[in-house]
Motif scaffolding. Sequence first.
Motif, short mmCIF file in Angstrom:
data_model
loop_
_atom_site.label_atom_id
_atom_site.label_comp_id
_atom_site.label_asym_id
_atom_site.label_seq_id
_atom_site.Cartn_x
_atom_site.Cartn_y
_atom_site.Cartn_z
N MET A 10 72.82 47.80 64.46
CA MET A 10 73.93 47.54 63.54
C MET A 10 74.00 48.58 62.43
SD MET A 10 75.73 45.02 64.54
CE MET A 10 76.62 44.42 63.11
N ALA A 18 78.62 53.49 67.97
CA ALA A 18 78.91 52.39 68.90
C ALA A 18 78.65 52.82 70.34
CB ALA A 18 80.36 51.94 68.72
N LYS A 50 79.39 45.19 66.87
CA LYS A 50 79.23 46.57 66.44
C LYS A 50 80.55 47.20 65.99
CE LYS A 50 77.06 50.47 65.82
NZ LYS A 50 76.16 50.58 64.68
#
Lengths: 608, 475
Positions: free
Chosen positions: B87, B93, B149
């Motif tokens: 995170m 991502a 995310k």
Amino acid sequence: MKKVKLLTVVAALGTGFSGLLHSCVDHDYDLSEDMDLVVGVGGGQLTVPNSSTEEYPLSKILDLDEGSSIRPDGALYGLSEGDYVLVQGGDPTQSEVKIDAVIINGLQGNSASTLIDVPKIPSSGLPSGVNSLDIVIGGQPDASKWWVIAIDPIVNSVDISEDNITPDLVSLESIGCDINMQFELKPSVTGIQTGTLVLRKDFTVVFDKNYTLELTTPESREFCTVVDGHKLIFTADRYVPNNSTLLLPVKISKVDFSDLPAGQGLDENHCFRLSSSVTTTGTMSVVSDDVSGDADISVGLLTATRFYSNSASITEATGIVNPKIDINDTDFTINDIPDFLAEDGNNLDVYNPQIYLSVTNSSPASVEFSTVLRSYIGGEVSAEVPVGNDVEPIVIEPGNNLICISRTGESNRPGVTKNVVVAEIGSLIASIPDKIEVTRTVAKVCGRPYTFRLGNTYKFDIETEAVAPLAFGPDLRFTYTDEEDNWDEDFEKYNFNQVILKATVLNTIPMSLKPNARLLFDGYTEDVKVDVEVDGMIEAGTLMEPKESSFTVTFTSSVPNLAGLIGIAYVFDSFNPEVGIPLNENQSIKFTNIGLTLKGGITVDLND
Amino acid sequence: MKRINKYIVAVLMTVGASAGMNAQEALRSAYFLEGYNYRHMLNPALAPELNYVSFPALGNLSVGLNGNIGLDDFLFKNGNGQLTTFMSPKVGAGEFLKGLKDVNYMNGNLNMTLLSAGFKGFGGYNTVSLGVQATVGAAIPKDLFRFMKVGMDGDQSHYNFKDLQVDATSIAELALGHSRKINDKLRVGAKVKFLFGLANLNAKIADMDIYMSDLKWEVQARGEMNIAAGKSLYIPTKRESGADYNSDNANQIDWDNVDYDGFNTSGFGLGLDFGASYQLLPNLELSASVTDIGFMTWNNVVKATTPDTKWTFNGFRDVEMYDGQEGGTSLDDQWDTIGDDLEDCMNFQREPGSGSRTSGLGATVMLGGLYTTPFYSGLKGGLLFTQRINGKFSWTEARVSANLCPVKWFDLSANYALSSFGSTLGWVVNFHPKGLNFFVGSDYQFYKVTPQYVPVGKINANVTIGINITFGKRG
């Protein structure tokens, strides 16, 4: 042997296994080391669906206290219901106007004694049908009538003077006065045993034509009257015993200065001079019963003007006067105004602020008036506006005056007697002051003749009131700021990249608003900041024509974290108003299509 | 007390393994080791060489984890050499998501043989075992991680989660087995297993849509949950517990008032294992088994479903601008309403009454081939194919092994497997001198571990250990 083999195998396997484990340890993933626990929530973008608010009425934005000088009382001032008006009255100031009574100390009369030679009376006495010997004063001689003797008029003088006249009297057209005197007539006759003299009807004593006389005793008015104001004319024969004095008490109640000879009247040295003559004419008779033949008669008449006292007073003056009018300063305090209206740097550009002067002038004179209006903020003078001057004074008429001093010449109170335009008056409330003072007031009687009762006190009362409909002119500039500074959170662990706030606003408030915002940090320093960019604005609208417009506010964080964040300040710069349309408690702003987008999400630092 | 009981239930449900249970686990790495006493768990035809009695609770103790994700899928370097989570804003991502599968799952299991014995008799070899197993598993779709995310990806985003599931089961098993030699080449075996359910929880979101745009957020979920923990488990609805409720959430489960006041079994099942081995050639033996053919019936099952309503958030509407404004609602109240609505949408509502739920055990098919090298009879090569048939949690494995038996009392195996969980190494060492059998091994040997011995890669790891007392004659 078997036992040795077993131990060897176990040892080999144990060593190999532990070696295998050791060689597989990845120190890059040492969980005992501090881990970076900063996390991002919301990822690329998080947009809260478009939201809306209820209307935010101006009454709540202003949040006025009950005792505020700003009230939604427009209907009382010829405006619409709910229109905001700044109304504040001041303490009344009372002044007096007085010209002291003038005492005239220079009163002087004189006497004139006239002896009339009467021809010797024939022995036959008076002709038949004639029953008196007549002395005609101011008459024409008639040779055919020896018993009628004509003599010139008898003239006396009256002098009135005073060298210490109050300078409040500049020039006089007339005066009212209370000068009591008497005119004396003392006829006498010799050569007869007893004598009765008769002052015949129409016997006349003529004072100066500028005088106005009154007979002051009822007795005198039984046989005498005042004609043309200055003539005493006998209305009946008046018998006067020989050597007796007939008194005619008179009062000079008025003197007309308009036709005085040069050198008389009030001069520039405040000296007062009146010199006049009193002319006596008419018939004085010696009745026939007393006139015998061969009588040797002489007739005398003593006339005199005599004042009762050495002084007399002028009770009234008509002319140009200049009494001193002292008007005290007064002020009025503006109460409970929203802070944002009173901030330094504002230019409210109030469309038509009005200062009302309610003046009661009990004097008979119009008064020229000028003053200075001065506003104070925090004890300092914020603006000063002169009202009236020598060239263009404000004229206050006798009686009740309601004078409106305004920017446009329009007034919102009924009963205004005079509108005075002062274009600069708006500067007084460019930012709403703590108080407005009416000071350095100068008042003087207009340079025209007025009749003043001397010694009388006239009132000159002034009440002030400020009335300012909250409508604005094109130069309006002020900033409304509302702060929320009680965020009781520790934001040290939080940060964001970019927050975009979009909104559409339906506005009925008649001014344009440029929104802005500022994040508030405790111990704010220049290098700790969040950039704010604003695009668009809230356009001015009205209740009749609401205006819809949109704006975007972008917050970009350049701080390491939000440590010290304690709140947010909402800022609205006001400008470009709908000129002349007052603020109204029902006006409002309503936010719709409020979009809040977090770009890059929120960063949360979970590290200890 | 209620709270404590609730925790007991939770522990019972979460200690252990797998979505869809399988019976007592044995080391597949030891499938071909004749000295391993618990081969009969893998194939009931494979009898131990000696009689044995297990050491209580330690006869065959197995702890394992399986999954297609690992620590390195969730921990990354942040550029400064420091570990950070997926995170972290410093982890892209794409970098994170590329390591994930469409469905990411992880199972944990604990198998404990409380007592087991094997003895020759009745013309063959007989086994009796009593054990417990607990499993817990979770399956998480990749989109859930993407949602965490990425959030909104552009002006509008749509996420669909399927098969988000958690399953926890705890059962006890009593197994009776018998194998016998049919002829010189063929040996067969069978086992019957009586299963006693201790607790079961299965919760899944079969389908969940999340739609996010600047106009609205929508969430719709279709979920189901079944809980079985005996009659002693009381799971009230809000209506029953006396909590505040309305017509929409009257049947919603009131988790705060769950009560558990005593242990009961909560289900019963029956399973059968069949196996055979055949000496095809002097140096080639084939074997096959099908295990866990059967069912499990859970009684007193509390069934709950999500209401299948759509939660929509159209933004805050007419937020009041001052306290008590007519026509407006405060932001706080709207927050509360939104939260309540979402809770109503997502929370499980109990179905009326309680019933039973029966499910298959999930069968396992194993096929083996053992080849004895001609040059050294103590070295044998093995190939074991395993197919677990259990719906979403099915898996397949092929394991090739080298089995070494240098002496009578010791053998070992090293093997390599390719499976749905990835590739892995397995090993086992087995000491079985007369009177004792001790083994330790692993079917999933991790390659890399943290200094704290947590596997770094895909979290496939298990270890099995056992101590048994042997007796009798070999053969």
